[in-house]
Design a protein around this motif. Structure first.
Motif, PDB file in Angstrom:
ATOM      1  N   GLY A  15       0.831  -1.199   0.000  1.00  0.00           N
ATOM      2  CA  GLY A  15       0.000   0.000   0.000  1.00  0.00           C
ATOM      3  C   GLY A  15       0.858   1.239   0.000  1.00  0.00           C
ATOM      4  O   GLY A  15       2.040   1.205   0.354  1.00  0.00           O
ATOM      5  N   GLY A  16       0.275   2.344  -0.410  1.00  0.00           N
ATOM      6  CA  GLY A  16       1.015   3.599  -0.433  1.00  0.00           C
ATOM      7  C   GLY A  16       0.347   4.613  -1.338  1.00  0.00           C
ATOM      8  O   GLY A  16      -0.874   4.572  -1.546  1.00  0.00           O
ATOM      9  N   ALA A  17       1.139   5.491  -1.908  1.00  0.00           N
ATOM     10  CA  ALA A  17       0.592   6.546  -2.759  1.00  0.00           C
ATOM     11  C   ALA A  17       1.678   7.051  -3.695  1.00  0.00           C
ATOM     12  O   ALA A  17       2.878   6.845  -3.467  1.00  0.00           O
ATOM     13  CB  ALA A  17       0.049   7.703  -1.914  1.00  0.00           C
ATOM     14  N   ALA A  18       1.232   7.726  -4.760  1.00  0.00           N
ATOM     15  CA  ALA A  18       2.144   8.310  -5.736  1.00  0.00           C
ATOM     16  C   ALA A  18       1.658   9.706  -6.103  1.00  0.00           C
ATOM     17  O   ALA A  18       0.464  10.013  -6.007  1.00  0.00           O
ATOM     18  CB  ALA A  18       2.234   7.449  -6.987  1.00  0.00           C
ATOM     19  N   TYR A  19       2.601  10.518  -6.529  1.00  0.00           N
ATOM     20  CA  TYR A  19       2.246  11.803  -7.134  1.00  0.00           C
ATOM     21  C   TYR A  19       2.587  11.710  -8.617  1.00  0.00           C
ATOM     22  O   TYR A  19       3.742  11.469  -8.994  1.00  0.00           O
ATOM     23  CB  TYR A  19       3.007  12.965  -6.498  1.00  0.00           C
ATOM     24  N   PHE A  20       1.571  11.861  -9.467  1.00  0.00           N
ATOM     25  CA  PHE A  20       1.759  11.802 -10.909  1.00  0.00           C
ATOM     26  C   PHE A  20       2.051  13.208 -11.431  1.00  0.00           C
ATOM     27  O   PHE A  20       1.164  14.064 -11.465  1.00  0.00           O
ATOM     28  CB  PHE A  20       0.521  11.218 -11.584  1.00  0.00           C
TER      29      PHE A  20
END
Length: 227
Positions: A111-116
């Motif tokens: 799990g986590g997140a990204a900045y596009f």
């Protein structure tokens, strides 16, 4: 869909049991282990730095990018045209690998997140020859062209799972990731020129049609080098 998921889950369990039966050591991330990961898959190519913070959890910081383009992939009936479809996605992300089961160390929740920074899709169309409408012939130069753009730029959470251990026992190993980013609601617009300029008024409808297209699947092969 539920039956397909259950069959897939059963295959995952059998895969893990088969690997364990072959006595391939698969343990959870160890404290202070480090690795460099090169990956490729549905989100393009990229690299990550991994760090084990305890026996079950590791963090990885990385970036991916994917430039795609194709000519004449879209055809409109009755409209002799050339087209070009392109997509450009790039992100920086922070993900966590968690090994939940003591007897299945090759299975990881991720799990986590990204900045596009870039998350764009573009379709360009222009007439290839003169366009006839009944007895009226419109020269290609006067017909104009059409450009459709979609943009998902922004922060996107990620959820998925991984197969095989996060860090190599020795110098190198391979593992897999399967999951999806949930992108922000896209901005979409249509820009037309010449006789196609009237299509620009359909931008709001295009945005409504694409509002639920927010999942970016990730199927990824990772090559891990121990540091």
């Amino acid at each position: 869909m539920k039956k397909v998921f259950l069959v897939f889950l059963a295959l995952v369990v059998l895969f893990i049991k088969d690997v364990r039966a072959q006595e391939i050591p698969m343990y959870g991330p160890d404290l202070n282990q480090k690795s460099l990961r090169i990956n490729m898959g549905s989100q393009g190519v990229g690299a990550e730095f991994g760090y084990g913070i305890n026996a079950k959890t590791a963090l990885r910081l990385g970036a991916n990018f994917i430039p795609l383009s194709a000519n004449n992939a879209v055809n409109v009936s009755g409209f002799n045209s050339t087209s070009r479809v392109s997509a450009s996605f790039s992100n920086v992300h922070l993900l966590a690998d968690f090994t939940p089961f003591a007897n299945a160390h090759g299975f990881r929740l991720v799990g986590g997140a990204a900045y596009f920074m870039n998350a764009n899709g573009n379709l360009q169309m222009q007439p290839k020859s003169d366009y006839s409408y009944g007895d009226i012939v419109v020269p290609a130069a006067d017909a104009g062209n059409l450009n459709m753009r979609v943009n998902w730029k922004g922060v996107a959470p990620y959820l998925g799972f991984g197969l095989l251990k996060a860090f190599p026992n020795h110098a190198f190993n391979i593992n897999f990731d399967l999951g999806s980013y949930y992108l922000r609601r896209p901005d979409a617009n249509i820009v037309g020129t010449g006789l196609l300029a009237g299509n620009s008024s359909q931008s709001a409808q295009l945005q409504r049609n694409l509002k639920d297209y927010r999942f970016l699947p990730v199927l990824q092969l990772n090559f891990n080098f121990k540091l």
